[in-house]
Design a protein around this motif. Structure first.
Motif, PDB file in Angstrom:
ATOM      1  N   VAL A 116      15.675 -10.895  95.314  1.00  0.00           N
ATOM      2  CA  VAL A 116      14.648 -10.171  94.562  1.00  0.00           C
ATOM      3  C   VAL A 116      13.399 -10.135  95.433  1.00  0.00           C
ATOM      4  CG1 VAL A 116      15.555 -10.856  92.304  1.00  0.00           C
ATOM      5  CG2 VAL A 116      13.753 -12.214  93.368  1.00  0.00           C
ATOM      6  N   MET A 175       8.331 -16.506  90.784  1.00  0.00           N
ATOM      7  CA  MET A 175       9.543 -15.733  90.522  1.00  0.00           C
ATOM      8  C   MET A 175      10.781 -16.624  90.685  1.00  0.00           C
ATOM      9  SD  MET A 175      10.080 -11.966  91.984  1.00  0.00           S
ATOM     10  CE  MET A 175      11.158 -10.848  91.119  1.00  0.00           C
ATOM     11  N   THR A 211      10.856 -19.763  90.221  1.00  0.00           N
ATOM     12  CA  THR A 211      10.864 -20.647  89.049  1.00  0.00           C
ATOM     13  C   THR A 211      11.612 -19.985  87.902  1.00  0.00           C
ATOM     14  OG1 THR A 211       8.756 -21.644  89.672  1.00  0.00           O
ATOM     15  CG2 THR A 211       9.386 -21.796  87.356  1.00  0.00           C
ATOM     16  N   GLY A 212      11.279 -18.721  87.650  1.00  0.00           N
ATOM     17  CA  GLY A 212      11.933 -17.996  86.558  1.00  0.00           C
ATOM     18  C   GLY A 212      13.437 -17.921  86.759  1.00  0.00           C
ATOM     19  N   ILE A 213      13.858 -17.633  87.991  1.00  0.00           N
ATOM     20  CA  ILE A 213      15.292 -17.506  88.265  1.00  0.00           C
ATOM     21  C   ILE A 213      15.990 -18.861  88.130  1.00  0.00           C
ATOM     22  CG2 ILE A 213      16.996 -16.930  90.051  1.00  0.00           C
ATOM     23  CD1 ILE A 213      14.890 -14.939  91.159  1.00  0.00           C
ATOM     24  N   ARG A 241      15.110 -21.539  86.534  1.00  0.00           N
ATOM     25  CA  ARG A 241      15.163 -22.076  85.167  1.00  0.00           C
ATOM     26  C   ARG A 241      16.267 -21.407  84.354  1.00  0.00           C
ATOM     27  NH1 ARG A 241      11.182 -26.162  83.516  1.00  0.00           N
ATOM     28  NH2 ARG A 241       9.963 -26.433  85.413  1.00  0.00           N
ATOM     29  N   LEU A 242      16.504 -20.131  84.624  1.00  0.00           N
ATOM     30  CA  LEU A 242      17.548 -19.420  83.878  1.00  0.00           C
ATOM     31  C   LEU A 242      18.926 -19.659  84.475  1.00  0.00           C
ATOM     32  CD1 LEU A 242      17.105 -17.451  81.377  1.00  0.00           C
ATOM     33  CD2 LEU A 242      15.056 -18.125  82.564  1.00  0.00           C
ATOM     34  N   LEU A 243      18.985 -19.874  85.782  1.00  0.00           N
ATOM     35  CA  LEU A 243      20.271 -20.095  86.467  1.00  0.00           C
ATOM     36  C   LEU A 243      20.181 -21.411  87.250  1.00  0.00           C
ATOM     37  CD1 LEU A 243      20.818 -16.461  87.870  1.00  0.00           C
ATOM     38  CD2 LEU A 243      21.837 -17.426  85.803  1.00  0.00           C
ATOM     39  N   ARG A 300       4.908 -28.991  89.539  1.00  0.00           N
ATOM     40  CA  ARG A 300       5.941 -29.125  88.504  1.00  0.00           C
ATOM     41  C   ARG A 300       7.214 -29.737  89.057  1.00  0.00           C
ATOM     42  NH1 ARG A 300       4.471 -23.822  87.525  1.00  0.00           N
ATOM     43  NH2 ARG A 300       6.293 -23.119  88.667  1.00  0.00           N
ATOM     44  N   GLU A 345      16.050 -16.390  75.747  1.00  0.00           N
ATOM     45  CA  GLU A 345      16.676 -17.361  76.654  1.00  0.00           C
ATOM     46  C   GLU A 345      15.706 -18.008  77.624  1.00  0.00           C
ATOM     47  OE1 GLU A 345      20.909 -15.819  77.858  1.00  0.00           O
ATOM     48  OE2 GLU A 345      19.664 -14.151  77.199  1.00  0.00           O
ATOM     49  N   GLY A 346      14.497 -17.464  77.720  1.00  0.00           N
ATOM     50  CA  GLY A 346      13.516 -18.074  78.612  1.00  0.00           C
ATOM     51  C   GLY A 346      12.121 -17.637  78.217  1.00  0.00           C
ATOM     52  N   PHE A 364       7.925 -18.135  79.263  1.00  0.00           N
ATOM     53  CA  PHE A 364       6.950 -18.589  80.252  1.00  0.00           C
ATOM     54  C   PHE A 364       5.585 -18.128  79.773  1.00  0.00           C
ATOM     55  CE2 PHE A 364      11.033 -17.590  82.020  1.00  0.00           C
ATOM     56  CZ  PHE A 364      11.349 -18.683  82.814  1.00  0.00           C
ATOM     57  N   PRO A 395      15.081 -22.688  78.523  1.00  0.00           N
ATOM     58  CA  PRO A 395      13.912 -22.938  79.372  1.00  0.00           C
ATOM     59  C   PRO A 395      12.589 -22.521  78.723  1.00  0.00           C
ATOM     60  CG  PRO A 395      15.627 -21.757  80.569  1.00  0.00           C
ATOM     61  CD  PRO A 395      16.033 -21.752  79.134  1.00  0.00           C
ATOM     62  N   VAL A 399       8.495 -22.864  80.109  1.00  0.00           N
ATOM     63  CA  VAL A 399       7.583 -23.334  81.150  1.00  0.00           C
ATOM     64  C   VAL A 399       6.166 -22.935  80.790  1.00  0.00           C
ATOM     65  CG1 VAL A 399       6.944 -23.279  83.597  1.00  0.00           C
ATOM     66  CG2 VAL A 399       9.352 -23.107  82.959  1.00  0.00           C
ATOM     67  N   ALA A 450      12.848 -14.336  85.999  1.00  0.00           N
ATOM     68  CA  ALA A 450      13.832 -14.614  84.947  1.00  0.00           C
ATOM     69  C   ALA A 450      14.474 -13.318  84.449  1.00  0.00           C
ATOM     70  CB  ALA A 450      13.163 -15.364  83.802  1.00  0.00           C
ATOM     71  N   CYS A 470      15.073 -10.761  86.133  1.00  0.00           N
ATOM     72  CA  CYS A 470      16.025 -10.288  87.156  1.00  0.00           C
ATOM     73  C   CYS A 470      17.413 -10.901  86.962  1.00  0.00           C
ATOM     74  CB  CYS A 470      15.502 -10.596  88.556  1.00  0.00           C
ATOM     75  SG  CYS A 470      14.107  -9.569  89.048  1.00  0.00           S
ATOM     76  N   THR A 471      17.511 -11.969  86.189  1.00  0.00           N
ATOM     77  CA  THR A 471      18.825 -12.558  85.901  1.00  0.00           C
ATOM     78  C   THR A 471      19.496 -11.867  84.718  1.00  0.00           C
ATOM     79  OG1 THR A 471      18.048 -14.236  84.329  1.00  0.00           O
ATOM     80  CG2 THR A 471      17.942 -14.810  86.666  1.00  0.00           C
ATOM     81  N   LYS A 531      18.626 -11.933  81.590  1.00  0.00           N
ATOM     82  CA  LYS A 531      18.565 -12.685  80.331  1.00  0.00           C
ATOM     83  C   LYS A 531      17.393 -12.194  79.473  1.00  0.00           C
ATOM     84  CE  LYS A 531      21.374 -16.111  82.046  1.00  0.00           C
ATOM     85  NZ  LYS A 531      22.435 -16.918  81.467  1.00  0.00           N
ATOM     86  N   VAL A 591      14.042 -12.528  77.997  1.00  0.00           N
ATOM     87  CA  VAL A 591      12.886 -13.340  78.359  1.00  0.00           C
ATOM     88  C   VAL A 591      11.596 -12.715  77.849  1.00  0.00           C
ATOM     89  CG1 VAL A 591      13.936 -14.378  80.388  1.00  0.00           C
ATOM     90  CG2 VAL A 591      12.776 -12.186  80.619  1.00  0.00           C
TER      91      VAL A 591
END
Lengths: 253, 371, 79
Positions: free
Chosen positions: A72, A82, A84-86, A88-90, A118, B22-23, B25, B49, B51, B66, B68-69, B71, B73
């Protein structure tokens, strides 16, 4: 038996995970070395299919063109957020950022400090070439005192613009999985840098917190030095301000 | 499920969770903070998650990653925090990944205050971030409506690979009202094809908003615009009150619309043939119904808690065919129904014109009131 | 000493930075000033092939992953 008849074996070849296209980097720029080392480490660890990279803004903005892995592209400086976001989800993926010094040490200081404090379980590959490469060689927080750039034409005045940003001082209080600085010129340095990258990825996948490898890289074009002179400048001048070594999570000496 | 007395921020948080969030932030900012606090407790309970980011800038870029996965969010904030998020919102729009943003609008500009306002209309509806993009913007007028729109926000974001913003003001966020929460939905299991996950067998995915080739970037812009046309054609939502025989129509969204409804009801009791159009989607804007009303009615009154931001969109639809007057309070001041009723009396009782500046006339009236 | 190995430079990638030339401990390499690659660079090539040990240092320092390194697999006692 003539030489042509002697059987041979390949002892080194271009990693498969590197795309076949030619990079846009200038001759003697070692972004390509950093790419290759990351590619080799991912291949050796068997993490190619599990990796997600986060590209940043700078000369390496098109890194995703050079790797056959998922990527990405972050906004300038925001790659650690970014990632962090990925992550945390994966949480079982190998998530890494690849950032330059303008990106990480200037505009993205907030995001990297946030992620480090963190203990975010990501790997950060930080390429330090002491200037803003992509925009044409302006002064960065990593620029050496006295170093001329296109926005410090009289040489960087440290009294007005600060000393070079050194992560091991700035982040000494953070509980990081790994923190090291290598250099991308000379075979011994490069082999050592690869070990650092390997260690960072291993500790990151072992959930030891944010793992960080800074890589000193010459910027011949913007330093106005031929590649060989740029290499000398890096080893003689840059390492005075940016000592090589492991600062956190390294092997006991 | 039975109704319960619940605060707007908490209700939206719980509704998002039940819609399969699912997430999350976010970053604390009044008057949105209860949303973050509720999820800080509930997300870990469900192993999802949560944060608290270092800033809104961090939060929106975490959501970017997030999203981009593939899910579900979201993030939430209030006006100054949303201003800080604008960079990330433009990137997310440019990368075409879905997310939900909740903006609990407060008084501005600047640090302003923490009172309810609608001054974010322009930055949310007309961009804010750089480049040509639109978000779907839902504007609830009650806690129940905010709850009901939350699941829809996710569905729309995913259907169109876009950002959906639930733009509510501080009063909806802070108010406690009886509301019925939806049942818990299971998490989605399928991953959209475009989402990053790790490239198996060299099948690599790249999510980016960069396109150095202008013609290629224009093609991408065209795709966004076509998708927006599709959204405009299919996703307009509004609520009409007493419109059938209305000779005058008040237009207002969110809390301003709700206050205006009280005034419209009072005017109806006096025998005034007036109705209310309350856009639920302020983007896409309910153009067609407003256009039809323009043919039927004598004049409009737009009521907002800002200096007339949606007012400009109403005027674009009405195009000078009928008078459009404006009444607003700014900076976190919430109008009373009586004030709106006074404006209705003025609208109905004095000759109206399409000439001159309705905003100048309103500012002159307001100056008499607040000096 | 006969050569223990040799290298191939992929001229698609070589940008003539010369880092391999100076880092080779055995003086095996030089830029080929007689030729230009399709991108306009004088590519690195072997000028002292007999000195190559196949150590791979050139490939390690190459910023463009242009070099493949081979080693000869001689049996013991072969010249």
């Amino acid at each position: 038996m003539t030489l042509a008849e002697v059987p041979t074996r390949i002892v080194y070849s271009r990693p498969e995970v590197l795309d076949k296209r030619v990079t846009h980097y200038c001759p003697g720029c070692t972004h390509g070395v950093a790419h290759r080392l990351v590619a080799e480490v991912l291949e050796e660890m068997g993490e190619v299919e599990n990796a997600i990279g986060v590209a940043s803004v700078g000369c390496s903005v098109f890194i995703y063109n050079y790797f056959n892995i998922d990527f990405v592209e972050a906004a300038h400086g925001r790659a650690p957020a970014m990632a962090t976001g990925i992550k945390r989800l994966l949480p079982d993926r190998t998530v890494f950022t690849y950032q330059g010094d303008g990106d990480l040490a200037s505009i993205g200081m907030g995001e990297i400090v946030g992620a480090a404090s963190r203990g975010e379980k990501i790997t950060v590959i930080f390429l330090n070439n002491a200037n803003y490469g992509m925009t044409g060689g302006q002064m960065a927080p990593t620029t050496l005192p006295g170093q001329k750039t296109t926005s410090s034409p009289y040489g960087k005045d440290a009294a007005r613009f600060g000393k070079p940003f050194r992560i091991e001082d700035a982040y000494s209080g953070f509980d990081m999985g790994y923190l090291a600085r290598g250099a991308l010129v000379g075979a011994a340095n490069i082999n050592r840098a690869k070990k650092m990258i390997r260690k960072a990825f291993e500790k990151h996948m072992d959930n030891q917190g944010l793992c960080y490898v800074e890589l000193l890289s010459p910027c011949p074009t913007n330093w106005n030095l031929a590649p060989l002179k740029a290499k000398d400048f890096l080893l003689e001048e840059m390492t005075k301000h940016f000592p090589l070594g492991e600062f956190k999570g390294g092997d006991a000496k | 499920m039975a109704k319960q007395l619940i605060k707007g921020n908490t209700a939206v948080a719980e509704a998002a969770l039940r819609a399969g969030l699912e997430g999350y932030f976010g970053y604390p900012i009044t008057p949105q903070t209860e949303l973050l606090e509720h999820l800080s407790a509930r997300m870990p309970e469900l192993g999802r998650p949560f944060v608290q980011a270092e800033s809104e800038l961090g939060a929106i870029n975490m959501v970017y990653g997030a999203a981009c996965t593939g899910k579900r969010v979201m993030t939430s904030s209030s006006s100054p925090g949303v201003s800080l998020m604008m960079e990330g919102l433009s990137y997310i729009a440019g990368t075409e990944v879905p997310m939900v943003l909740v903006d609990v609008v407060r008084g501005g500009p600047g640090l302003g205050n923490i009172a309810p306002a609608q001054g974010d209309y322009n930055q949310i509806v007309h961009g804010g971030g750089h480049g040509d993009y639109h978000m779907i913007v839902l504007a609830p007028a009650s806690v129940q409506e905010a709850v009901d729109l939350t699941a829809l926000a996710f569905d729309l974001a995913e259907k169109y690979r876009t950002i959906t913003c639930i733009m509510m003001d501080g009063s909806i966020g802070q108010m406690m009202e009886p509301a019925e929460l939806p049942p818990m939905q299971p998490l989605r299991t399928e991953i959209p094809d475009w989402a990053v996950r790790g490239a198996k067998n060299g099948d690599k995915r790249v999510l980016t908003s960069i396109n150095l080739d202008p013609p290629a970037q224009e093609v991408m812009n065209l795709r966004l615009m076509k998708r927006w046309q599709e959204i405009e054609a299919n996703e307009v939502r509004y609520k009409g009150y007493f419109l059938e025989d209305a000779e005058y129509v008040v237009v207002g969204f969110g809390t301003a619309g709700r206050i205006a409804l009280s005034a419209v009801r009072a005017a109806r009791e006096e025998g005034i043939k007036i109705g209310l159009l309350r856009p639920i989607t302020v983007a896409p804007f309910p153009i067609d119904v407003l256009d039809e009303l323009t043919e039927k009615v004598k004049a409009f009154l737009v009521v907002e808690m800002n200096a007339g931001q949606m007012f400009e969109d109403v005027r674009l639809v009405v195009r000078g065919r009928k008078p459009v007057e404006f009444f607003g309070r700014m900076g976190g001041v919430v109008p009373f129904p009586d004030e709106v009723l006074t404006e209705i009396h003025r609208l109905v009782g004095t000759p109206q014109t399409t000439e001159g500046s309705p905003r100048d006339r309103w500012l002159a009236r307001l100056a008499e009131t607040i000096g | 000493m006969p050569a223990k190995g040799y290298i191939e430079v992929n001229e698609l990638y070589c940008k003539a930075c010369e880092l391999c030339v100076t880092d080779c401990p055995y003086g095996v390499l030089a830029l080929d000033m007689e030729r230009l690659t399709s991108k306009g660079y004088h590519p690195a090539h072997m000028v002292q092939p007999e000195a190559c040990t196949g150590c791979g240092i050139c490939a390690v320092v190459c910023p463009d992953a242009a070099i493949t390194v081979y080693r000869y697999e001689r049996q013991k006692g072969e010249a």
